[in-house]
Enzyme design. Structure first.
Site, PDB file in Angstrom:
ATOM      1  N   CYS A  94      -0.099 -24.067   4.411  1.00  0.00           N
ATOM      2  CA  CYS A  94       1.148 -24.546   3.810  1.00  0.00           C
ATOM      3  C   CYS A  94       2.305 -23.938   4.590  1.00  0.00           C
ATOM      4  O   CYS A  94       2.322 -22.725   4.833  1.00  0.00           O
ATOM      5  CB  CYS A  94       1.231 -24.112   2.353  1.00  0.00           C
ATOM      6  SG  CYS A  94      -0.322 -24.368   1.464  1.00  0.00           S
ATOM      7  N   ASP A 137      10.093 -13.337  -6.938  1.00  0.00           N
ATOM      8  CA  ASP A 137       9.362 -12.132  -6.541  1.00  0.00           C
ATOM      9  C   ASP A 137      10.278 -11.404  -5.555  1.00  0.00           C
ATOM     10  O   ASP A 137      10.554 -11.930  -4.466  1.00  0.00           O
ATOM     11  CB  ASP A 137       8.026 -12.531  -5.873  1.00  0.00           C
ATOM     12  CG  ASP A 137       6.906 -11.607  -6.272  1.00  0.00           C
ATOM     13  OD1 ASP A 137       7.196 -10.453  -6.628  1.00  0.00           O
ATOM     14  OD2 ASP A 137       5.734 -12.031  -6.198  1.00  0.00           O
ATOM     15  N   ARG A 171       0.418  -2.734  -6.240  1.00  0.00           N
ATOM     16  CA  ARG A 171       1.863  -2.599  -6.386  1.00  0.00           C
ATOM     17  C   ARG A 171       2.245  -2.370  -7.849  1.00  0.00           C
ATOM     18  O   ARG A 171       2.998  -1.489  -8.178  1.00  0.00           O
ATOM     19  CB  ARG A 171       2.534  -3.867  -5.840  1.00  0.00           C
ATOM     20  CG  ARG A 171       4.018  -3.786  -5.783  1.00  0.00           C
ATOM     21  CD  ARG A 171       4.606  -4.971  -5.057  1.00  0.00           C
ATOM     22  NE  ARG A 171       4.182  -6.231  -5.639  1.00  0.00           N
ATOM     23  CZ  ARG A 171       4.529  -7.420  -5.174  1.00  0.00           C
ATOM     24  NH1 ARG A 171       5.267  -7.499  -4.095  1.00  0.00           N
ATOM     25  NH2 ARG A 171       4.128  -8.521  -5.763  1.00  0.00           N
ATOM     26  N   TYR A 172       1.719  -3.217  -8.731  1.00  0.00           N
ATOM     27  CA  TYR A 172       1.949  -3.018 -10.159  1.00  0.00           C
ATOM     28  C   TYR A 172       0.915  -2.014 -10.654  1.00  0.00           C
ATOM     29  O   TYR A 172      -0.211  -1.981 -10.140  1.00  0.00           O
ATOM     30  CB  TYR A 172       1.746  -4.330 -10.918  1.00  0.00           C
ATOM     31  CG  TYR A 172       2.690  -5.438 -10.505  1.00  0.00           C
ATOM     32  CD1 TYR A 172       3.989  -5.499 -11.018  1.00  0.00           C
ATOM     33  CD2 TYR A 172       2.278  -6.426  -9.625  1.00  0.00           C
ATOM     34  CE1 TYR A 172       4.842  -6.528 -10.646  1.00  0.00           C
ATOM     35  CE2 TYR A 172       3.131  -7.453  -9.252  1.00  0.00           C
ATOM     36  CZ  TYR A 172       4.415  -7.502  -9.770  1.00  0.00           C
ATOM     37  OH  TYR A 172       5.255  -8.511  -9.407  1.00  0.00           O
ATOM     38  N   CYS A 202      -7.792 -20.914   5.011  1.00  0.00           N
ATOM     39  CA  CYS A 202      -7.387 -21.857   3.958  1.00  0.00           C
ATOM     40  C   CYS A 202      -7.730 -23.253   4.460  1.00  0.00           C
ATOM     41  O   CYS A 202      -7.728 -23.489   5.679  1.00  0.00           O
ATOM     42  CB  CYS A 202      -5.893 -21.803   3.702  1.00  0.00           C
ATOM     43  SG  CYS A 202      -5.351 -20.227   3.052  1.00  0.00           S
ATOM     44  N   ASP A 236       9.595 -17.522  -1.633  1.00  0.00           N
ATOM     45  CA  ASP A 236       9.782 -16.183  -1.040  1.00  0.00           C
ATOM     46  C   ASP A 236      10.518 -16.256   0.296  1.00  0.00           C
ATOM     47  O   ASP A 236      10.448 -17.268   1.007  1.00  0.00           O
ATOM     48  CB  ASP A 236       8.413 -15.509  -0.810  1.00  0.00           C
ATOM     49  CG  ASP A 236       7.701 -15.215  -2.115  1.00  0.00           C
ATOM     50  OD1 ASP A 236       8.380 -15.012  -3.134  1.00  0.00           O
ATOM     51  OD2 ASP A 236       6.452 -15.211  -2.108  1.00  0.00           O
ATOM     52  N   LYS A 250       8.022  -9.239  -9.751  1.00  0.00           N
ATOM     53  CA  LYS A 250       8.558 -10.504 -10.293  1.00  0.00           C
ATOM     54  C   LYS A 250       9.632 -10.251 -11.335  1.00  0.00           C
ATOM     55  O   LYS A 250       9.491  -9.375 -12.177  1.00  0.00           O
ATOM     56  CB  LYS A 250       7.433 -11.302 -10.949  1.00  0.00           C
ATOM     57  CG  LYS A 250       6.475 -11.919  -9.970  1.00  0.00           C
ATOM     58  CD  LYS A 250       5.500 -12.834 -10.686  1.00  0.00           C
ATOM     59  CE  LYS A 250       4.375 -13.217  -9.756  1.00  0.00           C
ATOM     60  NZ  LYS A 250       3.533 -12.055  -9.381  1.00  0.00           N
ATOM     61  N   ARG A 283       2.062 -15.457   3.157  1.00  0.00           N
ATOM     62  CA  ARG A 283       1.211 -14.567   3.965  1.00  0.00           C
ATOM     63  C   ARG A 283       0.948 -15.131   5.351  1.00  0.00           C
ATOM     64  O   ARG A 283      -0.082 -14.870   5.954  1.00  0.00           O
ATOM     65  CB  ARG A 283      -0.109 -14.305   3.246  1.00  0.00           C
ATOM     66  CG  ARG A 283       0.093 -13.587   1.969  1.00  0.00           C
ATOM     67  CD  ARG A 283      -1.145 -12.908   1.428  1.00  0.00           C
ATOM     68  NE  ARG A 283      -0.803 -12.448   0.111  1.00  0.00           N
ATOM     69  CZ  ARG A 283      -1.329 -12.910  -1.019  1.00  0.00           C
ATOM     70  NH1 ARG A 283      -2.307 -13.806  -0.971  1.00  0.00           N
ATOM     71  NH2 ARG A 283      -0.915 -12.468  -2.180  1.00  0.00           N
ATOM     72  N   ARG A 295      -2.567  -3.762 -11.928  1.00  0.00           N
ATOM     73  CA  ARG A 295      -3.137  -4.895 -11.199  1.00  0.00           C
ATOM     74  C   ARG A 295      -3.309  -4.576  -9.731  1.00  0.00           C
ATOM     75  O   ARG A 295      -2.453  -3.915  -9.146  1.00  0.00           O
ATOM     76  CB  ARG A 295      -2.197  -6.103 -11.246  1.00  0.00           C
ATOM     77  CG  ARG A 295      -2.394  -7.048 -12.367  1.00  0.00           C
ATOM     78  CD  ARG A 295      -1.070  -7.716 -12.700  1.00  0.00           C
ATOM     79  NE  ARG A 295      -0.174  -6.764 -13.340  1.00  0.00           N
ATOM     80  CZ  ARG A 295       1.125  -6.969 -13.521  1.00  0.00           C
ATOM     81  NH1 ARG A 295       1.697  -8.071 -13.094  1.00  0.00           N
ATOM     82  NH2 ARG A 295       1.862  -6.069 -14.128  1.00  0.00           N
ATOM     83  N   CYS A 350       3.980 -20.673   3.298  1.00  0.00           N
ATOM     84  CA  CYS A 350       3.070 -19.593   2.879  1.00  0.00           C
ATOM     85  C   CYS A 350       3.710 -18.205   3.019  1.00  0.00           C
ATOM     86  O   CYS A 350       4.248 -17.853   4.067  1.00  0.00           O
ATOM     87  CB  CYS A 350       1.810 -19.655   3.723  1.00  0.00           C
ATOM     88  SG  CYS A 350       0.649 -18.340   3.320  1.00  0.00           S
TER      89      CYS A 350
HETATM   90  S1  SF4 Z   1       0.070 -20.824   0.360  1.00  0.00           S
HETATM   91 FE1  SF4 Z   1      -0.833 -19.670   2.101  1.00  0.00          FE
HETATM   92  S2  SF4 Z   1      -2.608 -18.634   1.230  1.00  0.00           S
HETATM   93 FE2  SF4 Z   1      -2.026 -20.256  -0.209  1.00  0.00          FE
HETATM   94  S3  SF4 Z   1      -3.256 -22.041   0.381  1.00  0.00           S
HETATM   95 FE3  SF4 Z   1      -1.315 -22.231   1.443  1.00  0.00          FE
HETATM   96  S4  SF4 Z   1      -1.648 -21.274   3.438  1.00  0.00           S
HETATM   97 FE4  SF4 Z   1      -3.302 -20.583   2.109  1.00  0.00          FE
END
Ligand code: SF4
Length: 370
Positions: A131, A333, A114-115, A127, A296, A340, A136, A118, A134
């Site tokens: 979380c 972002d 994207r950038y 993972c 986000d 960002k 993603r 990078r 998250c």
């Molecule tokens: S934020 Fe998403 S990618 Fe990062 S550790 Fe947590 S679940 Fe995994």
């Protein structure tokens, strides 16, 4: 604090001798309501949300990370990060599956470019802990989304063919879920590309699975010096003696530079006291606070978002009171892939014909000349 709907005796998360083995932690993750209810007094909201969460995003937590949670208080900052709540199911107009448009800037499976200088390389769908905020969650925990060996080859060819790429960021899921030998191979391949100036690894394992930091992994990092590790501590409770010891190992034995990006999360770290303790704690552990992110606009995360005006005020209260070394850059972002944008506090009050008027962190006015 919510009310308990289960009065069984809670058990400690683990006394297993294998506790310090990262693979044991991964294999023994707690993944359902039944497992979780042995360790936490679950509220009815948590129970209902756990049942529904599989439809939107997996649930998983390591025994280590769960051990940091308060078994009786559902407002515990560790618990809020990993146990789903009913707010996840309330759709909001701005929330997206892919808020940063990572899939739209993907020339090769797993690579987001994207950038200009990078590229981000998605390497694992796993993972240790999923979380709830998250970015993603559209793909994390889904094996079909992880690039295979053929995709790796194509990604490396792409990096070689684009001299403007100066940095590759290994990401995921968690890239430290790969074996040491695979990481060694990837770092060797990347370091062989002359125009790549630096390699960065984004990982939450120092927070959720610090036993992944081993002497063998540090030896891999040392072989490919310099490697930048960007980790993701959000709350001072996560800076345990054990994780601090592993950060020391990363810095001393792995010769790694360690930075941290946090997300500003409502009810978890959105106070001056908590952020100051977190930033001081990171610095004393050998980690430079790098970014503080506005959360986000991913679906099911609106209840975590702190108004940007409040975030700016928090950072304004912090800057000036603590050393600049401890202060990260507060950023958003931009949804849609805009990149960002820093969110600086406004200190310049007035620009006159021959002077500037500033208000400092204490609220006092100072006038300086051109
Ligand atoms: S934020 Fe998403 S990618 Fe990062 S550790 Fe947590 S679940 Fe995994």
């Amino acid at each position: 604090m919510g009310t308990s709907s289960d009065h069984r005796e809670l058990t400690p998360v683990s006394t297993d001798p294998e506790w310090e083995n990262w693979k044991w932690q991964i294999q023994n993750r707690i993944r359902d309501e039944e497992g979780l209810s042995r360790h936490l007094e679950l509220t009815s909201d948590e129970r209902e949300s756990l049942k529904k969460c599989e439809e939107l995003f997996s649930f998983s937590v390591t025994p280590y990370y769960l051990g940091l949670a308060d078994p009786k208080n559902d407002d515990c900052p560790i618990r809020l990060q990993v146990v789903p709540r009913k707010e996840e199911w309330i759709p909001r107009i701005w929330d997206r599956p892919d808020p940063l448009a990572e899939e739209s800037y993907m020339p090769v499976k797993g690579v987001t470019h994207r950038y200009p200088d990078r590229a981000l390389w998605y390497l694992s769908h796993v993972c240790a802990v999923y979380c709830r905020f998250c970015t993603r969650k559209r793909k994390v925990s889904q094996s079909s989304q992880t690039p295979d060996g053929e995709d790796w080859k194509q990604a490396l060819e792409y990096f070689k063919s684009r001299p403007e790429i100066r940095e590759v960021i290994l990401s995921g899921g968690d890239p430290l879920n790969l074996s040491d030998s695979k990481l060694d191979f990837l770092l060797s391949e990347l370091k062989r590309i002359p125009h790549i100036n630096q390699v960065r690894i984004h990982t939450r394992y120092p927070v959720t699975l610090p036993m992944r930091i081993t002497p063998e992994f540090c030896a891999v990092l040392r072989r490919h010096f310099p490697v930048f590790i960007v980790t993701h501590f959000n709350h001072p409770k996560e800076l345990t003696d054990f994780s601090r010891e592993k950060i020391r190992m990363l810095v001393q034995d792995g010769s790694a530079t360690v930075l941290n990006q946090s997300v500003l999360l409502k009810g978890i770290n959105d106070s001056v006291e908590t952020l100051v303790e977190l930033f001081y704690g990171l610095t004393s552990a050998g980690i430079k606070p790098y970014y503080l992110h506005h959360c986000d606009e991913v679906y099911g995360s609106a209840h975590f978002r702190v108004p940007i005006s409040k975030g700016v005020e928090l950072m304004k209260s912090i800057r000036g009171r603590i050393s600049g070394l401890c202060v990260p850059l507060y950023v958003v972002d931009l949804t849609g892939g805009g990149g960002k944008v820093p969110l600086p506090a406004e200190y310049l009050e007035e620009e006159k014909s021959s002077s500037y008027v500033f208000r400092n962190y204490r609220g006092d006015l100072y006038e300086i000349g051109y």
